[in-house]
Design a protein around this motif. Structure first.
Motif, PDB file in Angstrom:
ATOM      1  N   SER A 281     199.748  14.184  -9.687  1.00 50.46           N
ATOM      2  CA  SER A 281     199.533  14.760 -10.914  1.00 50.46           C
ATOM      3  C   SER A 281     198.102  15.687 -10.508  1.00 50.46           C
ATOM      4  CB  SER A 281     199.203  13.642 -11.912  1.00 50.46           C
ATOM      5  OG  SER A 281     200.225  12.835 -12.144  1.00 50.46           O
ATOM      6  N   ARG A 282     198.224  16.641 -11.691  1.00 54.81           N
ATOM      7  CA  ARG A 282     196.913  17.401 -11.286  1.00 54.81           C
ATOM      8  C   ARG A 282     196.200  17.755 -13.061  1.00 54.81           C
ATOM      9  NH1 ARG A 282     197.354  16.190  -7.129  1.00 54.81           N
ATOM     10  NH2 ARG A 282     197.519  17.754  -5.276  1.00 54.81           N
ATOM     11  N   TYR A 283     194.855  18.143 -12.495  1.00 51.96           N
ATOM     12  CA  TYR A 283     194.221  18.140 -14.011  1.00 51.96           C
ATOM     13  C   TYR A 283     194.574  19.614 -14.297  1.00 51.96           C
ATOM     14  CZ  TYR A 283     191.359  14.274 -13.387  1.00 51.96           C
ATOM     15  OH  TYR A 283     190.757  12.778 -13.065  1.00 51.96           O
ATOM     16  N   ILE A 284     194.397  20.150 -15.530  1.00 46.06           N
ATOM     17  CA  ILE A 284     194.588  21.444 -15.753  1.00 46.06           C
ATOM     18  C   ILE A 284     193.001  21.866 -16.247  1.00 46.06           C
ATOM     19  CG2 ILE A 284     195.419  23.140 -17.448  1.00 46.06           C
ATOM     20  CD1 ILE A 284     197.401  20.899 -18.232  1.00 46.06           C
ATOM     21  N   PRO A 285     192.445  22.677 -15.405  1.00 49.63           N
ATOM     22  CA  PRO A 285     190.916  23.149 -15.838  1.00 49.63           C
ATOM     23  C   PRO A 285     190.904  23.857 -17.379  1.00 49.63           C
ATOM     24  CG  PRO A 285     191.964  24.174 -13.540  1.00 49.63           C
ATOM     25  CD  PRO A 285     193.096  23.552 -14.478  1.00 49.63           C
ATOM     26  N   LEU A 286     189.932  23.379 -17.968  1.00 50.65           N
ATOM     27  CA  LEU A 286     189.715  23.615 -19.266  1.00 50.65           C
ATOM     28  C   LEU A 286     189.779  25.199 -19.531  1.00 50.65           C
ATOM     29  CD1 LEU A 286     187.229  20.936 -20.002  1.00 50.65           C
ATOM     30  CD2 LEU A 286     189.546  20.995 -20.863  1.00 50.65           C
ATOM     31  N   ASP A 287     189.226  25.880 -18.593  1.00 44.82           N
ATOM     32  CA  ASP A 287     189.399  27.314 -18.707  1.00 44.82           C
ATOM     33  C   ASP A 287     190.426  28.171 -18.303  1.00 44.82           C
ATOM     34  OD1 ASP A 287     188.761  26.687 -16.161  1.00 44.82           O
ATOM     35  OD2 ASP A 287     187.203  28.482 -16.050  1.00 44.82           O
ATOM     36  N   LYS A 288     191.690  27.398 -17.921  1.00 42.22           N
ATOM     37  CA  LYS A 288     192.656  27.894 -17.496  1.00 42.22           C
ATOM     38  C   LYS A 288     193.888  27.320 -18.143  1.00 42.22           C
ATOM     39  CE  LYS A 288     190.910  28.745 -13.027  1.00 42.22           C
ATOM     40  NZ  LYS A 288     190.860  28.573 -11.350  1.00 42.22           N
ATOM     41  N   SER A 289     194.985  28.068 -17.958  1.00 46.53           N
ATOM     42  CA  SER A 289     196.400  27.829 -18.598  1.00 46.53           C
ATOM     43  C   SER A 289     197.162  26.858 -17.455  1.00 46.53           C
ATOM     44  CB  SER A 289     197.123  29.040 -19.160  1.00 46.53           C
ATOM     45  OG  SER A 289     197.396  30.097 -18.140  1.00 46.53           O
ATOM     46  N   GLY A 290     196.973  27.116 -16.342  1.00 46.82           N
ATOM     47  CA  GLY A 290     197.619  26.672 -15.153  1.00 46.82           C
ATOM     48  C   GLY A 290     196.909  26.805 -13.916  1.00 46.82           C
ATOM     49  N   LEU A 291     197.399  26.152 -12.544  1.00 46.90           N
ATOM     50  CA  LEU A 291     197.099  26.482 -11.426  1.00 46.90           C
ATOM     51  C   LEU A 291     198.219  26.614 -10.460  1.00 46.90           C
ATOM     52  CD1 LEU A 291     195.981  22.775 -10.038  1.00 46.90           C
ATOM     53  CD2 LEU A 291     196.703  23.360 -12.567  1.00 46.90           C
ATOM     54  N   THR A 292     197.835  27.150  -9.395  1.00 43.70           N
ATOM     55  CA  THR A 292     198.679  27.568  -8.220  1.00 43.70           C
ATOM     56  C   THR A 292     198.394  26.351  -7.201  1.00 43.70           C
ATOM     57  OG1 THR A 292     198.511  30.034  -8.793  1.00 43.70           O
ATOM     58  CG2 THR A 292     199.488  29.056  -6.501  1.00 43.70           C
ATOM     59  N   THR A 293     199.663  25.755  -6.922  1.00 41.68           N
ATOM     60  CA  THR A 293     199.540  24.690  -5.958  1.00 41.68           C
ATOM     61  C   THR A 293     200.792  24.693  -4.865  1.00 41.68           C
ATOM     62  OG1 THR A 293     201.276  23.088  -7.128  1.00 41.68           O
ATOM     63  CG2 THR A 293     198.816  23.051  -7.947  1.00 41.68           C
TER      64      THR A 293
ATOM     65  N   LEU B 251     213.845  17.212  -6.405  1.00 44.43           N
ATOM     66  CA  LEU B 251     214.977  18.171  -6.716  1.00 44.43           C
ATOM     67  C   LEU B 251     215.775  17.774  -8.027  1.00 44.43           C
ATOM     68  CD1 LEU B 251     215.794  19.396  -3.179  1.00 44.43           C
ATOM     69  CD2 LEU B 251     214.262  20.530  -4.861  1.00 44.43           C
ATOM     70  N   GLY B 252     216.189  18.738  -8.767  1.00 44.65           N
ATOM     71  CA  GLY B 252     217.183  18.145  -9.669  1.00 44.65           C
ATOM     72  C   GLY B 252     216.250  18.260 -11.119  1.00 44.65           C
ATOM     73  N   TYR B 253     214.955  17.724 -10.983  1.00 49.03           N
ATOM     74  CA  TYR B 253     214.189  17.566 -12.165  1.00 49.03           C
ATOM     75  C   TYR B 253     213.124  18.748 -11.958  1.00 49.03           C
ATOM     76  CZ  TYR B 253     215.672  12.914 -12.556  1.00 49.03           C
ATOM     77  OH  TYR B 253     216.504  11.560 -12.872  1.00 49.03           O
ATOM     78  N   LEU B 254     212.940  19.576 -10.967  1.00 44.32           N
ATOM     79  CA  LEU B 254     211.814  20.419 -10.728  1.00 44.32           C
ATOM     80  C   LEU B 254     212.102  22.034 -11.435  1.00 44.32           C
ATOM     81  CD1 LEU B 254     209.200  20.844  -8.826  1.00 44.32           C
ATOM     82  CD2 LEU B 254     211.004  21.806  -7.181  1.00 44.32           C
ATOM     83  N   ASP B 255     211.146  22.132 -12.132  1.00 41.33           N
ATOM     84  CA  ASP B 255     211.094  23.429 -12.782  1.00 41.33           C
ATOM     85  C   ASP B 255     211.268  24.524 -11.982  1.00 41.33           C
ATOM     86  OD1 ASP B 255     210.320  25.735 -14.144  1.00 41.33           O
ATOM     87  OD2 ASP B 255     208.287  25.327 -14.495  1.00 41.33           O
ATOM     88  N   PRO B 256     212.418  25.350 -12.219  1.00 42.37           N
ATOM     89  CA  PRO B 256     212.575  26.528 -11.321  1.00 42.37           C
ATOM     90  C   PRO B 256     211.443  27.590 -11.248  1.00 42.37           C
ATOM     91  CG  PRO B 256     214.253  26.032 -12.748  1.00 42.37           C
ATOM     92  CD  PRO B 256     213.416  25.461 -13.189  1.00 42.37           C
ATOM     93  N   MET B 257     210.894  27.741 -12.285  1.00 42.31           N
ATOM     94  CA  MET B 257     209.732  28.970 -12.124  1.00 42.31           C
ATOM     95  C   MET B 257     208.797  28.384 -11.576  1.00 42.31           C
ATOM     96  SD  MET B 257     211.081  31.413 -13.388  1.00 42.31           S
ATOM     97  CE  MET B 257     209.864  32.389 -13.418  1.00 42.31           C
ATOM     98  N   TYR B 258     208.373  27.167 -11.368  1.00 39.56           N
ATOM     99  CA  TYR B 258     207.350  26.239 -10.627  1.00 39.56           C
ATOM    100  C   TYR B 258     207.669  26.557  -9.098  1.00 39.56           C
ATOM    101  CZ  TYR B 258     204.463  22.924  -8.506  1.00 39.56           C
ATOM    102  OH  TYR B 258     203.649  22.096  -7.652  1.00 39.56           O
ATOM    103  N   PHE B 259     208.989  26.286  -8.921  1.00 35.64           N
ATOM    104  CA  PHE B 259     209.567  26.074  -7.498  1.00 35.64           C
ATOM    105  C   PHE B 259     209.366  27.643  -6.894  1.00 35.64           C
ATOM    106  CE2 PHE B 259     212.947  27.067  -4.609  1.00 35.64           C
ATOM    107  CZ  PHE B 259     213.109  26.295  -3.641  1.00 35.64           C
ATOM    108  N   TYR B 260     209.738  28.846  -7.725  1.00 36.28           N
ATOM    109  CA  TYR B 260     209.630  30.070  -7.131  1.00 36.28           C
ATOM    110  C   TYR B 260     208.256  30.679  -6.883  1.00 36.28           C
ATOM    111  CZ  TYR B 260     214.462  31.261  -7.195  1.00 36.28           C
ATOM    112  OH  TYR B 260     215.925  31.474  -6.916  1.00 36.28           O
ATOM    113  N   THR B 261     207.236  30.325  -7.899  1.00 32.59           N
ATOM    114  CA  THR B 261     206.104  30.770  -8.012  1.00 32.59           C
ATOM    115  C   THR B 261     204.947  29.859  -7.526  1.00 32.59           C
ATOM    116  OG1 THR B 261     205.614  30.241 -10.258  1.00 32.59           O
ATOM    117  CG2 THR B 261     206.964  32.206  -9.871  1.00 32.59           C
ATOM    118  N   GLY B 262     205.099  28.805  -7.567  1.00 35.12           N
ATOM    119  CA  GLY B 262     203.970  27.774  -7.215  1.00 35.12           C
ATOM    120  C   GLY B 262     202.951  27.643  -8.362  1.00 35.12           C
TER     121      GLY B 262
END
Length: 337
Positions: free
Chosen positions: A161-173, A179-190
């Motif tokens: 799990s990861r915290y979402i910084p209060l001043d950001k909408s997301g983070l790059t990791t 697999l099978g449950y993984l968000d495709p856009m997260y998979f492609y972009t990180g």
């Protein structure tokens, strides 16, 4: 709470194999009884690597801030081993995956499946918006939903799990998940946002309706999500739904399928929030009580209600085109970068 190694050894009869509850590549979980008679689950790592230590620190930091009836409680930890051990409340009835994918034609009742989905949605809505610092779980799947004696859901495994910084909408990791449950856009972009949890939750909803294992579809021409969305658009869901669900769900299955399809939209910004999903699911259970709450929630957040599709808003051509990218992701995910 700090628990000594001696206490854990006594609690598990020196980590006797007969006390094993389960485990995987990362470690083994044992049932133990502490000196104060608390029954606990003890996660003992298998190997000493920095990643395991990092995940331990991460899980302690996150679970120590969470107090929700549908999230497993951290009871304490042991710091005397090279990789510390975590001690949780003991959840007695296995995982949602275990109950859903048993042999035979019958599994959990539809009412239980719907309630478990609502309880999981409540816990995720809490993590995303009500916790002190918003949290993305990052590995929502049926095997990470524990069930107690009364089949109450408890979300577990916060190592990724990861915290979402209060001043950001997301983070790059670095991409992490199942697999099978993984968000495709997260998979492609990180790029990780709370909408990645919503995608995974949508996959789990589909799993609850179909009793199909998302990862077992990875070797087929279409993934489970793409297949489900195509059949939904064509009005042919009966081809993939669990026969037990068809018999028990009445007219609720159409609405649940609609919610699932909204959750697994390819573009994260087109998916509903977890709070909206929670309200919509509760509305299926108790329609009259939740209609105004759902409408108010949508309007307050400036969300077009069409983000949760209705049958009249379906487009076979549009949905099929949208998921051509997901099919590409499914193929490429066989060869992770």
């Amino acid at each position: 709470m700090i628990i000594t190694l001696e206490e854990l050894e006594k609690a598990t009869n020196n980590f006797d194999k007969a006390r094993e509850l389960g485990g995987g590549g990362h470690g083994t979980v044992y049932k133990g009884i502490l000196s104060d008679l608390h029954v606990v689950a003890i996660k003992k790592p298998k190997m000493v690597v920095q990643k395991e230590i990092d995940e331990f620190i991460n899980e302690v930091a996150i679970l120590s801030q969470i107090n929700h009836r549908n999230v497993v409680k951290l009871y304490g930890c042991c710091l005397e081993t090279e990789v510390p051990m975590l001690v949780y409340e003991f959840i007695s009835n296995g995982t949602l995956y275990d109950h859903l994918h048993i042999e035979g034609p019958r599994s959990l009742s539809w009412d239980d499946r719907l309630r478990i989905a609502i309880e999981t949605a409540k816990s995720l809505a809490y993590l995303h918006s009500m916790a002190l610092i918003p949290i993305i779980h990052r590995d929502i799947k049926s095997s990470n939903i524990l069930l107690d004696d009364t089949l109450i859901a408890k979300v577990a495994d916060f190592g990724a799990s990861r915290y979402i910084p209060l001043d950001k909408s997301g983070l790059t990791t670095m991409v992490q998940g199942t697999l099978g449950y993984l968000d495709p856009m997260y998979f492609y972009t990180g790029r990780l946002t709370e909408k990645s949890d919503i995608y995974s939750f949508g996959v789990m909803l589909i799993e609850l309706m179909t009793r199909k294992k998302p990862f077992s579809y990875m070797a087929s021409e279409d993934g489970l999500v793409a297949h489900f969305v195509t059949l939904f658009a064509e009005g042919n869901l009966s081809q993939i739904l669990d026969p037990q669900v068809l018999n028990e769900s009445g007219n609720t299955i159409e609405e649940i399928a609609t919610i699932a399809v909204a959750c697994v939209k390819l573009r994260g910004e087109e998916r509903p929030t977890m709070r909206q999903v929670e309200l919509r699911l509760e509305g299926v259970q108790s329609p009259d009580e939740h209609v105004m709450a759902v409408v108010g929630e949508f309007e307050a957040n400036g969300i077009d209600r069409s983000s949760l599709l209705t049958r009249d808003e379906r487009s076979t051509e549009g949905l099929t085109r949208q998921y051509s990218m997901e099919e590409e992701c499914i193929l490429s995910s066989r060869y992770p970068r």
